[in-house]
Design a protein around this motif. Structure first.
Motif, mmCIF file in Angstrom:
data_model
loop_
_atom_site.group_PDB
_atom_site.id
_atom_site.type_symbol
_atom_site.label_atom_id
_atom_site.label_comp_id
_atom_site.label_asym_id
_atom_site.label_seq_id
_atom_site.Cartn_x
_atom_site.Cartn_y
_atom_site.Cartn_z
ATOM 1 N N GLY A 250 15.345 8.770 14.390
ATOM 2 C CA GLY A 250 16.239 9.066 13.269
ATOM 3 C C GLY A 250 17.630 9.473 13.734
ATOM 4 N N VAL B 170 11.932 4.561 11.333
ATOM 5 C CA VAL B 170 11.877 5.694 10.412
ATOM 6 C C VAL B 170 12.179 5.310 8.960
ATOM 7 N N GLN B 171 13.026 4.303 8.775
ATOM 8 C CA GLN B 171 13.372 3.844 7.422
ATOM 9 C C GLN B 171 13.426 2.315 7.409
#
Length: 204
Positions: A142, A187-188
């Motif tokens: 992140g 993470v995304q």
């Protein structure tokens, strides 16, 4: 107003010391502040006065101190002109480049922060990438993605100002976009595709 009046009661050397310390951060290593000072002064005497007046206090990390009150720290930062603020960030970044210890923090991240605030974007980009690479190696995907994206944004700004995209610059942009996408995908994943899409608009 009350904070300003309190600061006016200390010596000129102590005020200078406090201003540089404030730009270094709410918590700062003494050696870094001493190395970034333009004007020779008795750092030990300034430190003692600032401690006695209750402006700063030692922290657990050896050789580091913190502002006792956030209001004092903020007032000092806001008292600086934009030019003085940029100059102080530059001096702090250069001190870190010379190897001054950060007291256990990540020097690449701090150098990137100071050089970016000093509007030295080439150096900011360099250290953002170094910091991001180290974070990615530790699986801190992140924060690594954020640093890569910040470096990418600064690089795109430089390309926009130049009005052209040389082959080397295009490769640099695509490399940053690939690294940011890979980390963001961990993470995304739903947002990862937006990074290369934005970058491809700049690359012929």
């Amino acid at each position: 107003l009350v904070v300003g009046a309190r600061l006016d009661t200390v010596s000129a050397d102590s005020r200078l010391f406090l201003r540089v310390a404030a730009v270094a951060g709410r918590t700062f290593p003494l050696d870094l502040v001493a190395a970034a000072l333009d004007t020779p002064l008795d750092v030990a005497a300034a430190l003692a006065e600032c401690q006695n007046r209750g402006f700063i206090t030692p922290v657990q990390t050896p050789g580091s101190y913190a502002f006792a009150q956030a209001l004092v720290h903020e007032a000092l930062v806001h008292s600086l002109t934009k030019a003085d603020l940029r100059h102080t960030h530059l001096k702090l970044g250069e001190a870190l480049e010379r190897g001054i210890s950060l007291g256990g923090g990540n020097p690449a991240e701090s150098m990137a922060r100071h050089f970016r605030a000093a509007e030295q974007n080439r150096k900011a980009i360099r250290y953002l990438v170094v910091a991001a690479d180290r974070l990615a190696d530790r699986s801190a995907f992140g924060p690594a993605a954020e640093h890569y994206r910040s470096a990418l944004a600064l690089s795109r700004e430089a390309v926009t100002r130049a009005g052209q995209v040389p082959e080397v610059a295009a490769a640099h942009l695509l490399n940053l976009a690939a690294k940011a996408t890979a980390c963001l995908g961990m993470v995304q994943p739903e947002n990862a595709v937006t990074v290369p899409d934005a970058c491809l608009k700049e690359v012929p």
